[in-house]
Design a protein around this motif. Sequence first.
Motif, PDB file in Angstrom:
ATOM      1  N   SER A   1       0.750  -1.150   0.013  1.00  0.00           N
ATOM      2  CA  SER A   1      -0.084   0.090  -0.200  1.00  0.00           C
ATOM      3  C   SER A   1       0.710   1.279  -0.129  1.00  0.00           C
ATOM      4  O   SER A   1       0.351   2.319  -0.477  1.00  0.00           O
ATOM      5  CB  SER A   1      -0.903   0.028   1.257  1.00  0.00           C
ATOM      6  OG  SER A   1      -0.180  -0.038   2.341  1.00  0.00           O
TER       7      SER A   1
ATOM      8  N   SER B   1      -1.741   6.556  -7.142  1.00  0.00           N
ATOM      9  CA  SER B   1      -2.297   6.167  -5.840  1.00  0.00           C
ATOM     10  C   SER B   1      -1.143   5.731  -4.886  1.00  0.00           C
ATOM     11  O   SER B   1      -0.170   4.760  -5.303  1.00  0.00           O
ATOM     12  CB  SER B   1      -3.098   4.648  -6.438  1.00  0.00           C
ATOM     13  OG  SER B   1      -3.539   3.853  -5.226  1.00  0.00           O
TER      14      SER B   1
ATOM     15  N   ASN C   1      -3.665  -4.867  -4.168  1.00  0.00           N
ATOM     16  CA  ASN C   1      -2.425  -5.392  -4.038  1.00  0.00           C
ATOM     17  C   ASN C   1      -2.183  -6.990  -3.795  1.00  0.00           C
ATOM     18  O   ASN C   1      -1.099  -7.214  -4.062  1.00  0.00           O
ATOM     19  CB  ASN C   1      -2.038  -4.706  -2.490  1.00  0.00           C
ATOM     20  CG  ASN C   1      -1.936  -2.932  -2.616  1.00  0.00           C
ATOM     21  OD1 ASN C   1      -1.667  -2.449  -3.681  1.00  0.00           O
ATOM     22  ND2 ASN C   1      -2.315  -2.452  -1.474  1.00  0.00           N
TER      23      ASN C   1
END
Length: 113
Positions: free
Chosen positions: A30, A51, A71
């Motif tokens: 992330s 992102s 992910n």
Amino acid sequence: QVQLVESGGGLVQAGGSLRLSCLATTTIFSFNTMGWYRQAPGKQRELVATSGSSTSYADSVKGRFTISRDNAKNTVYLQMNSLKPEDTAVYYCNLRKGARDYWGQGTQVTVSS
């Protein structure tokens, strides 16, 4: 070696939609920033969306494009709605990991009028 593979490009009429996908051959977390860039003929490569800790969009695509990621699948997406002829370009996926930038080979998006 890290490889990014884009897919989903093609020819679409103005007002139509496409979803681009980018599969990475490495684990993405992330905190790893991923993004989409595009380059039209005769123009410099420009940022479309990113992102990471947050999401951001170029003003020209805000409200029409959405970046998302999975992910667990090492994949990032770009949902493109209400496409315009000026969106025509080669779209590139980018991953920033381990202080390095990785790029895909690009996928062509052509929007007809």
